[in-house]
Scaffold this motif. Structure first.
Motif, PDB file in Angstrom:
ATOM      1  N   LEU A  50       0.826  -1.213   0.000  1.00 44.50           N
ATOM      2  CA  LEU A  50       0.000   0.000   0.000  1.00 44.50           C
ATOM      3  C   LEU A  50       0.858   1.259   0.000  1.00 44.50           C
ATOM      4  CD1 LEU A  50      -2.951  -0.705   2.489  1.00 44.50           C
ATOM      5  CD2 LEU A  50      -3.057  -0.477  -0.003  1.00 44.50           C
ATOM      6  N   GLN A  51       1.922   1.259   0.791  1.00 44.44           N
ATOM      7  CA  GLN A  51       2.799   2.429   0.846  1.00 44.44           C
ATOM      8  C   GLN A  51       3.459   2.668  -0.508  1.00 44.44           C
ATOM      9  OE1 GLN A  51       3.294   4.774   3.452  1.00 44.44           O
ATOM     10  NE2 GLN A  51       4.067   5.768   1.610  1.00 44.44           N
ATOM     11  N   HIS A  52       3.933   1.600  -1.129  1.00 44.33           N
ATOM     12  CA  HIS A  52       4.545   1.715  -2.451  1.00 44.33           C
ATOM     13  C   HIS A  52       3.537   2.270  -3.462  1.00 44.33           C
ATOM     14  CE1 HIS A  52       6.876   0.775  -6.024  1.00 44.33           C
ATOM     15  NE2 HIS A  52       5.788   0.200  -6.504  1.00 44.33           N
ATOM     16  N   MET A  53       2.331   1.736  -3.448  1.00 45.00           N
ATOM     17  CA  MET A  53       1.306   2.200  -4.377  1.00 45.00           C
ATOM     18  C   MET A  53       0.979   3.669  -4.121  1.00 45.00           C
ATOM     19  SD  MET A  53       0.722  -0.244  -6.462  1.00 45.00           S
ATOM     20  CE  MET A  53      -0.809   0.228  -7.258  1.00 45.00           C
ATOM     21  N   ASP A  54       0.889   4.062  -2.860  1.00 39.49           N
ATOM     22  CA  ASP A  54       0.596   5.453  -2.521  1.00 39.49           C
ATOM     23  C   ASP A  54       1.724   6.379  -2.978  1.00 39.49           C
ATOM     24  OD1 ASP A  54      -1.058   7.481  -1.348  1.00 39.49           O
ATOM     25  OD2 ASP A  54       0.279   7.497   0.378  1.00 39.49           O
ATOM     26  N   ASP A  55       2.958   5.900  -2.923  1.00 37.68           N
ATOM     27  CA  ASP A  55       4.091   6.691  -3.391  1.00 37.68           C
ATOM     28  C   ASP A  55       4.023   6.937  -4.903  1.00 37.68           C
ATOM     29  OD1 ASP A  55       5.162   6.734  -0.833  1.00 37.68           O
ATOM     30  OD2 ASP A  55       6.652   5.171  -1.246  1.00 37.68           O
ATOM     31  N   CYS A  56       3.599   5.922  -5.646  1.00 34.96           N
ATOM     32  CA  CYS A  56       3.662   5.975  -7.107  1.00 34.96           C
ATOM     33  C   CYS A  56       2.363   6.414  -7.786  1.00 34.96           C
ATOM     34  CB  CYS A  56       4.059   4.610  -7.665  1.00 34.96           C
ATOM     35  SG  CYS A  56       5.721   4.093  -7.177  1.00 34.96           S
ATOM     36  N   TYR A  57       1.235   6.199  -7.139  1.00 38.75           N
ATOM     37  CA  TYR A  57      -0.059   6.418  -7.789  1.00 38.75           C
ATOM     38  C   TYR A  57      -1.019   7.154  -6.857  1.00 38.75           C
ATOM     39  CZ  TYR A  57       1.888   2.483 -10.373  1.00 38.75           C
ATOM     40  OH  TYR A  57       2.721   1.657 -11.075  1.00 38.75           O
ATOM     41  N   ASP A  58      -1.911   7.915  -7.459  1.00 36.75           N
ATOM     42  CA  ASP A  58      -3.040   8.501  -6.739  1.00 36.75           C
ATOM     43  C   ASP A  58      -4.279   8.000  -7.460  1.00 36.75           C
ATOM     44  OD1 ASP A  58      -4.829   9.962  -5.270  1.00 36.75           O
ATOM     45  OD2 ASP A  58      -4.217  11.907  -6.073  1.00 36.75           O
ATOM     46  N   GLU A  59      -4.997   7.072  -6.842  1.00 41.32           N
ATOM     47  CA  GLU A  59      -6.113   6.426  -7.522  1.00 41.32           C
ATOM     48  C   GLU A  59      -7.402   6.539  -6.716  1.00 41.32           C
ATOM     49  OE1 GLU A  59      -3.844   2.997 -10.101  1.00 41.32           O
ATOM     50  OE2 GLU A  59      -4.575   2.427  -8.109  1.00 41.32           O
ATOM     51  N   THR A  60      -8.495   6.670  -7.460  1.00 44.88           N
ATOM     52  CA  THR A  60      -9.842   6.629  -6.904  1.00 44.88           C
ATOM     53  C   THR A  60     -10.628   5.637  -7.750  1.00 44.88           C
ATOM     54  OG1 THR A  60      -9.704   8.942  -6.233  1.00 44.88           O
ATOM     55  CG2 THR A  60     -11.903   7.990  -6.380  1.00 44.88           C
ATOM     56  N   LEU A  61     -11.453   4.854  -7.090  1.00 46.43           N
ATOM     57  CA  LEU A  61     -12.275   3.867  -7.792  1.00 46.43           C
ATOM     58  C   LEU A  61     -13.691   4.394  -7.921  1.00 46.43           C
ATOM     59  CD1 LEU A  61     -11.052   0.663  -5.920  1.00 46.43           C
ATOM     60  CD2 LEU A  61     -10.032   1.814  -7.909  1.00 46.43           C
ATOM     61  N   THR A  62     -14.253   4.271  -9.127  1.00 48.00           N
ATOM     62  CA  THR A  62     -15.638   4.662  -9.358  1.00 48.00           C
ATOM     63  C   THR A  62     -16.390   3.494  -9.981  1.00 48.00           C
ATOM     64  OG1 THR A  62     -15.052   5.599 -11.517  1.00 48.00           O
ATOM     65  CG2 THR A  62     -15.083   7.120  -9.637  1.00 48.00           C
ATOM     66  N   ASP A  63     -17.689   3.648 -10.073  1.00 50.98           N
ATOM     67  CA  ASP A  63     -18.552   2.623 -10.678  1.00 50.98           C
ATOM     68  C   ASP A  63     -18.301   1.252 -10.051  1.00 50.98           C
ATOM     69  OD1 ASP A  63     -19.644   4.564 -12.417  1.00 50.98           O
ATOM     70  OD2 ASP A  63     -17.953   4.289 -13.786  1.00 50.98           O
ATOM     71  N   ILE A  64     -18.146   1.223  -8.729  1.00 48.93           N
ATOM     72  CA  ILE A  64     -17.853  -0.030  -8.017  1.00 48.93           C
ATOM     73  C   ILE A  64     -19.107  -0.888  -7.963  1.00 48.93           C
ATOM     74  CG2 ILE A  64     -17.139  -1.051  -5.827  1.00 48.93           C
ATOM     75  CD1 ILE A  64     -15.600   1.581  -5.265  1.00 48.93           C
ATOM     76  N   VAL A  65     -18.969  -2.119  -8.398  1.00 49.05           N
ATOM     77  CA  VAL A  65     -20.038  -3.113  -8.291  1.00 49.05           C
ATOM     78  C   VAL A  65     -19.457  -4.286  -7.524  1.00 49.05           C
ATOM     79  CG1 VAL A  65     -21.592  -4.671  -9.530  1.00 49.05           C
ATOM     80  CG2 VAL A  65     -21.083  -2.401 -10.472  1.00 49.05           C
ATOM     81  N   ILE A  66     -20.111  -4.660  -6.425  1.00 51.45           N
ATOM     82  CA  ILE A  66     -19.656  -5.771  -5.586  1.00 51.45           C
ATOM     83  C   ILE A  66     -20.707  -6.865  -5.653  1.00 51.45           C
ATOM     84  CG2 ILE A  66     -19.006  -6.504  -3.260  1.00 51.45           C
ATOM     85  CD1 ILE A  66     -18.369  -3.503  -2.705  1.00 51.45           C
ATOM     86  N   MET A  67     -20.262  -8.075  -5.939  1.00 46.93           N
ATOM     87  CA  MET A  67     -21.148  -9.231  -6.009  1.00 46.93           C
ATOM     88  C   MET A  67     -20.667 -10.277  -5.004  1.00 46.93           C
ATOM     89  SD  MET A  67     -21.026  -9.159 -10.125  1.00 46.93           S
ATOM     90  CE  MET A  67     -19.442  -8.323 -10.070  1.00 46.93           C
ATOM     91  N   THR A  68     -21.581 -10.871  -4.291  1.00 45.44           N
ATOM     92  CA  THR A  68     -21.221 -11.946  -3.369  1.00 45.44           C
ATOM     93  C   THR A  68     -21.953 -13.213  -3.765  1.00 45.44           C
ATOM     94  OG1 THR A  68     -22.977 -11.350  -1.819  1.00 45.44           O
ATOM     95  CG2 THR A  68     -20.817 -10.347  -1.450  1.00 45.44           C
ATOM     96  N   GLU A  69     -21.467 -14.327  -3.264  1.00 46.63           N
ATOM     97  CA  GLU A  69     -22.107 -15.612  -3.544  1.00 46.63           C
ATOM     98  C   GLU A  69     -22.856 -16.079  -2.298  1.00 46.63           C
ATOM     99  OE1 GLU A  69     -20.426 -18.588  -1.971  1.00 46.63           O
ATOM    100  OE2 GLU A  69     -19.575 -16.859  -0.965  1.00 46.63           O
ATOM    101  N   PRO A  70     -23.704 -17.107  -2.426  1.00 43.76           N
ATOM    102  CA  PRO A  70     -24.615 -17.463  -1.338  1.00 43.76           C
ATOM    103  C   PRO A  70     -23.980 -17.784   0.016  1.00 43.76           C
ATOM    104  CG  PRO A  70     -25.300 -18.535  -3.366  1.00 43.76           C
ATOM    105  CD  PRO A  70     -23.967 -17.885  -3.629  1.00 43.76           C
ATOM    106  N   THR A  71     -22.751 -18.303   0.048  1.00 39.69           N
ATOM    107  CA  THR A  71     -22.169 -18.649   1.350  1.00 39.69           C
ATOM    108  C   THR A  71     -21.635 -17.419   2.073  1.00 39.69           C
ATOM    109  OG1 THR A  71     -19.906 -19.067   0.570  1.00 39.69           O
ATOM    110  CG2 THR A  71     -21.476 -20.925   0.480  1.00 39.69           C
ATOM    111  N   GLY A  72     -21.491 -16.309   1.360  1.00 37.65           N
ATOM    112  CA  GLY A  72     -20.995 -15.082   1.979  1.00 37.65           C
ATOM    113  C   GLY A  72     -19.510 -15.107   2.292  1.00 37.65           C
ATOM    114  N   THR A  73     -18.772 -15.977   1.607  1.00 38.21           N
ATOM    115  CA  THR A  73     -17.328 -16.058   1.868  1.00 38.21           C
ATOM    116  C   THR A  73     -16.485 -15.490   0.730  1.00 38.21           C
ATOM    117  OG1 THR A  73     -17.196 -18.294   0.942  1.00 38.21           O
ATOM    118  CG2 THR A  73     -17.596 -18.097   3.328  1.00 38.21           C
ATOM    119  N   ARG A  74     -17.118 -15.183  -0.381  1.00 36.89           N
ATOM    120  CA  ARG A  74     -16.379 -14.649  -1.524  1.00 36.89           C
ATOM    121  C   ARG A  74     -17.132 -13.482  -2.138  1.00 36.89           C
ATOM    122  NH1 ARG A  74     -13.440 -19.558  -4.699  1.00 36.89           N
ATOM    123  NH2 ARG A  74     -12.519 -20.489  -2.839  1.00 36.89           N
TER     124      ARG A  74
END
Length: 133
Positions: A50-74
């Motif tokens: 995370l520190q390395h990524m923060d040093d090299c990039y400034d990123e924001t995520l948009t249009d996030i879609v999260i899908m889960t499966e029935p057991t709730g583990t993935r």
């Protein structure tokens, strides 16, 4: 928290650049499968990433879609990465403040409210073409 709640909170923390908040949602032995390179294990190694990524990039995520499966583990996520390439990352093209917008995705495993695995994919040749112009 459900897997959906955990993963949603994780990506909310990412967009706030709340690295500690992200780390608090990870299992101590989290498995991190990055797009390029070897699998990493453990929160400390993930924190260094995370520190390395923060040093090299400034990123924001948009249009996030999260899908889960029935057991709730993935969960699977798709999102758009809106970034600024701040500092040259290893042998990748030279950073000159280039901006980029590109699709990406992640697969996560969750147990007892903690993320035990994060696997992230994006198209590296596409990213390179965007920062090279």
């Amino acid at each position: 928290m459900t897997a959906l709640d955990t993963v949603s909170t994780y990506y909310d923390a990412f967009n706030r650049k709340d690295w500690e908040g992200m780390l608090n949602l990870l299992h101590p032995n989290v498995q991190h499968d990055s797009n390029q390179g070897a699998t990493r294990f453990g929160k400390e190694i993930f924190s260094q990433f995370l520190q390395h990524m923060d040093d090299c990039y400034d990123e924001t995520l948009t249009d996030i879609v999260i899908m889960t499966e029935p057991t709730g583990t993935r969960a699977a996520c798709e999102f758009v990465v809106n970034g600024v390439y701040k500092k040259t990352d290893g042998d990748l093209p030279a950073a000159m403040g280039q901006t980029y917008v590109m699709p990406a995705g992640s697969f996560l495993e969750v147990a007892d409210g903690l993320i035990t695995r994060v696997t992230t994919y994006y198209n590296l040749p596409l990213w390179e073409s965007l920062v090279l112009g």
